[in-house]
Design an enzyme around this catalytic site. Structure first.
Site, short mmCIF file in Angstrom:
data_model
loop_
_atom_site.label_atom_id
_atom_site.label_comp_id
_atom_site.label_asym_id
_atom_site.label_seq_id
_atom_site.Cartn_x
_atom_site.Cartn_y
_atom_site.Cartn_z
N ASP A 174 1.00 -1.13 -0.41
CA ASP A 174 0.13 0.36 0.31
C ASP A 174 0.43 1.38 0.41
OD1 ASP A 174 -1.87 1.83 0.28
OD2 ASP A 174 -2.27 1.42 2.07
N GLY A 176 1.33 4.43 0.33
CA GLY A 176 0.89 5.97 0.80
C GLY A 176 -0.72 5.45 1.86
N GLY A 178 -1.70 6.50 4.56
CA GLY A 178 -2.23 6.87 5.06
C GLY A 178 -2.19 6.29 6.88
N TRP A 179 -3.39 6.72 7.58
CA TRP A 179 -3.80 6.07 8.68
C TRP A 179 -4.49 4.71 8.71
CZ3 TRP A 179 -5.75 10.82 7.07
CH2 TRP A 179 -4.96 12.20 7.70
N GLY A 180 -3.95 4.00 7.95
CA GLY A 180 -3.87 2.27 7.75
C GLY A 180 -5.01 1.78 7.46
N THR A 198 3.96 5.05 3.95
CA THR A 198 3.96 6.72 4.27
C THR A 198 5.56 7.19 4.09
OG1 THR A 198 2.33 8.05 5.39
CG2 THR A 198 3.48 6.27 6.92
N GLN A 203 0.70 9.66 10.56
CA GLN A 203 0.42 8.58 10.14
C GLN A 203 1.05 7.23 10.57
OE1 GLN A 203 0.50 9.28 5.98
NE2 GLN A 203 -1.81 10.95 5.88
N CYS A 358 -12.97 24.51 0.31
CA CYS A 358 -14.14 25.08 -1.20
C CYS A 358 -13.70 25.32 -2.66
CB CYS A 358 -14.39 26.17 -0.46
SG CYS A 358 -15.25 27.13 0.62
#
Length: 405
Positions: A174, A176, A178-180, A198, A203, A358
């Protein structure tokens, strides 16, 4: 006045009122819809906005140079977004792109780590304020227009698992992570052995803690590793929301590495934001304040690198408004938690993130941004010949009894 001439061409529909330093009030649009009023607080800000609106407008909102008198930041941004249709797309010249590529997107290892830290090493408690509980910080997959964010993020993960054709015992990388959340899902629902990498220390700490708490640290391992330094091989490779940080000068190295790491019968799925109108620049305010070193690629820039790496494209899917709806959910949750977020950071930080959420939503709702998912392989018969298996696998994964212990 340059700004007045620019806005006269740019704002054709709606009502926009701009109060200049000294009190002069300018009005733009056809008078339809609710009025939006802003004021520019000083001649210096007026000059900066007029000379470089792509950068200075966000800076002015962050630092008090642009004040909303009627309507909120989303109302103002959405009015501008609806009028994008009246502005011809700007094309970046080849030479300018080459210069900026090496100046801003070379992303050597130390620079890549620093750029990732700028955005992803913010407190996980901040991200918990507006993401879903699994901390999925990428485009969700809405199976129905009324689907909740949590359901859409689960659907996204299962859509990826289906395309990966992943099963028990597969070794998965995997890139990148992230937080797993995705790595843990791959281990839990598919029975895979996962290595998540990561460049974010925040993270990494969260992903490792989640794996320990779930009793899955032996099957879902996470490390602080650059994709260029990974050793293989892997049966499956997945990358979600990371390719945008690779930088155009590194596209070939990235796909060469995917090809090197993937087994001969392996499958990879790359999920990335893309642009549908061809190569261009990174929006200057985003590049400076949100994602330094980042670049949103056109498929015309990506596919040649895939081909040169010796990989076969076995499936391409374009997700159009899914990210616009994801960002809407994040923006609404952010605003609901704004007071708590300001306590974590400060008012300027909140204004920066409001502006970011936005204009990012506008890029998907009104401009040329989309998300692509590329399924890649080395063998032409590595995946089924029709796409029926994707829906069938998603349905099977949705049944609780299919969960792997």
């Amino acid at each position: 006045m340059a700004l007045q001439a620019y806005l006269r061409k740019a704002i054709r529909t709606g009502q926009l009122k701009v109060r200049l330093p000294g009190g002069t009030l300018l009005e733009f649009g056809d008078g339809s819809g609710p009025p939006i009023s802003v004021s520019i607080t000083s001649p210096a800000w007026l000059t900066r906005i007029a000379s470089n609106p792509g950068l200075a407008l966000g800076e002015a909102y962050m630092d008090g140079g642009l004040v909303l008198e009627q309507g909120g930041i989303w109302d103002f941004a959405e009015l501008v977004g609806r009028n994008f249709v009246h502005r011809p797309p700007k094309r970046a010249s080849w030479l300018a792109r080459q210069v900026l590529d090496w100046r801003l997107q070379a992303n050597a290892r130390a620079t890549a780590r620093r750029n990732v830290a700028h955005h992803y090493d913010l407190s996980v408690e901040f991200y918990r304020r507006f993401l879903d509980p699994d901390l999925q910080y990428s485009c969700a997959y809405f199976p129905r227009p009324d689907a909740a964010l949590e359901e859409a993020q689960v659907a996204k993960k299962r859509h990826l698992l289906a395309k990966l054709l992943v099963g028990p015992g597969h070794r998965v990388l995997d890139i990148g992570c992230g937080w797993g959340g995705l790595g843990l899902t791959l281990a839990e629902e598919a029975g895979a052995e996962v290595d998540g990498i990561t460049l974010s220390t925040e993270q990494l700490a969260t992903a490792q803690a989640r794996a320990e708490a779930a009793g899955m640290a032996q099957r879902a391992r996470f490390s602080l590793t650059d994709y260029r330094d990974v050793e293989g091989p892997y049966d499956r490779i997945v990358s979600v929301g990371m390719f945008e940080h690779v930088g155009r000068p590194n596209f070939q190295a990235y796909f060469d590495q995917v090809a090197r790491l993937l087994t001969d019968d392996g499958v990879a799925v790359i999920h990335s934001i893309g642009r549908s109108e061809g190569p261009n620049f990174t929006q200057p305010w985003i590049a400076k304040y949100i994602f330094p070193g980042g670049y949103i690629p056109a498929l015309s820039e990506v596919l040649p690198a895939v081909e040169r790496a010796g990989l076969i494209v076995t499936d391409v899917e374009i997700l159009r408004l899914h990210y616009a709806d994801t960002l809407r959910c994040w923006r609404e949750r952010f605003m609901a938690q704004r007071q708590e977020i300001a306590a974590l950071y400060d008012e300027r930080f909140c204004r920066m993130w409001e502006f970011y959420l936005c204009i990012s939503e506008l890029a998907f709702r009104y401009r040329d941004h989309m998300v692509f998912q590329l399924q890649l392989a080395k063998r032409i018969d590595a995946v089924p010949l029709t796409r029926d298996y994707i829906g069938e696998t998603e349905s099977r994964l949705a049944r609780p009894e299919r969960r792997v212990a």
